[in-house]
Design an enzyme around this catalytic site. Structure first.
Site, PDB file in Angstrom:
ATOM      1  N   SER A  50      44.301  16.899  -8.050  1.00 62.37           N
ATOM      2  CA  SER A  50      45.681  16.767  -8.132  1.00 62.37           C
ATOM      3  C   SER A  50      46.431  18.071  -8.439  1.00 62.37           C
ATOM      4  O   SER A  50      45.714  19.199  -8.950  1.00 62.37           O
ATOM      5  CB  SER A  50      45.917  15.716  -9.387  1.00 62.37           C
TER       6      SER A  50
ATOM      7  N   TYR B 189      45.620  13.797 -18.794  1.00 58.94           N
ATOM      8  CA  TYR B 189      45.301  13.830 -17.275  1.00 58.94           C
ATOM      9  C   TYR B 189      45.210  15.088 -16.616  1.00 58.94           C
ATOM     10  O   TYR B 189      44.228  15.548 -15.904  1.00 58.94           O
ATOM     11  CB  TYR B 189      46.573  13.141 -16.648  1.00 58.94           C
TER      12      TYR B 189
END
Length: 255
Positions: free
Chosen positions: A140, A153
């Site tokens: 990501s 995250y």
């Protein structure tokens, strides 16, 4: 480009929805026999049926990537595979570091990082035996810069990025490529909804005013393109964002 016979099996983790399911469809269309893994048995079995009904080869296998014993048992079924797409992962919560739930942080690390480690370690011998293997790590843009409320995250995705980068260094000279695809804002049916515990209002705010976030199909197309390059070509890192997103913190919204 059709895959060679020795490397035509592609394992996709987290294939029950979103990017994983879209990637399985596109790899199947590219000529791979796809092995769909996820915890939700009904979802992957339905996808396998869909693919076989349209003339493709697909097998469903229920798997929790954080369960190392189960992963090792799964890997034992393969002498060779051509592609591993480490897609299983996800985000939980958006609390600041001061009040974040350690259980959420632990679960994100276990799924995104340890899950990727488990499956990659278990299948690396089969990937190497194919003579033309590819490991894909779906990370990501969170693996490169942080944002408020994203600490857990972001930490997990930074670790997943480092895992891919280090593996590439360590196995250079073997017939296995390591590709990292790092998407920015992707609108799927479940990612934001899961992150906010099913709160539809909070999930909708993530994409509010963004004309065209990426779709699962956009990311799957990117993965499939990278995987189907000639075997001497390694796409080390591919960052893909919607045009409206310049960075994690800079998004054009038409509100």
């Amino acid at each position: 480009m059709s895959p060679a016979a020795a490397s035509r099996i592609a394992v996709v983790t987290g294939a029950s929805s979103g990017i994983g399911a879209a990637t399985a469809r596109q790899l199947a269309a590219a000529g791979y026999r796809v092995v769909l893994t996820a915890r939700r048995k009904d979802r992957i079995e339905a996808l396998a049926e869909e693919l076989t009904a349209t003339g493709h080869q697909a097998t469903a296998y229920t798997l929790d990537v954080t369960d190392r014993a189960a992963v090792d048992e799964f890997a034992g079924a393969f002498k060779t595979i051509g592609v591993l797409v480490n897609n299983a992962g996800g985000a939980l919560g958006a609390d600041p570091v001061a009040t974040g739930d350690p259980a959420d942080w632990r679960q994100m690390y276990e799924t995104n990082v340890i899950g990727t480690l488990n499956v990659t370690q278990a299948l690396l011998p089969a990937l190497t035996a194919s003579g033309d293997g590819t490991v894909v790590v779906l990370s990501s843009t969170a693996g490169f810069s942080t944002y408020e409320g994203g600490g857990g995250y972001v930490a997990a995705k930074h670790a997943e990025h480092v895992l891919a980068e280090t593996l590439r260094l360590e196995i250079v000279g073997t017939p296995v490529r390591v590709i990292e695809v790092a998407p920015g804002m992707v609108k799927t049916d479940e990612f934001a909804l899961t992150r906010f515990g099913g709160d539809e209002e909070k999930a909708a705010k993530v994409y509010a005013g963004v004309a065209q976030p990426l779709t699962s199909e956009d990311v799957a197309d990117t993965i499939t393109w990278a995987v189907t390059r000639p075997s001497h070509v390694n796409i080390d890192l591919l960052v893909v964002r919607p045009r409206a997103q310049a960075s994690n913190a800079k998004v054009h919204r038409e509100l």
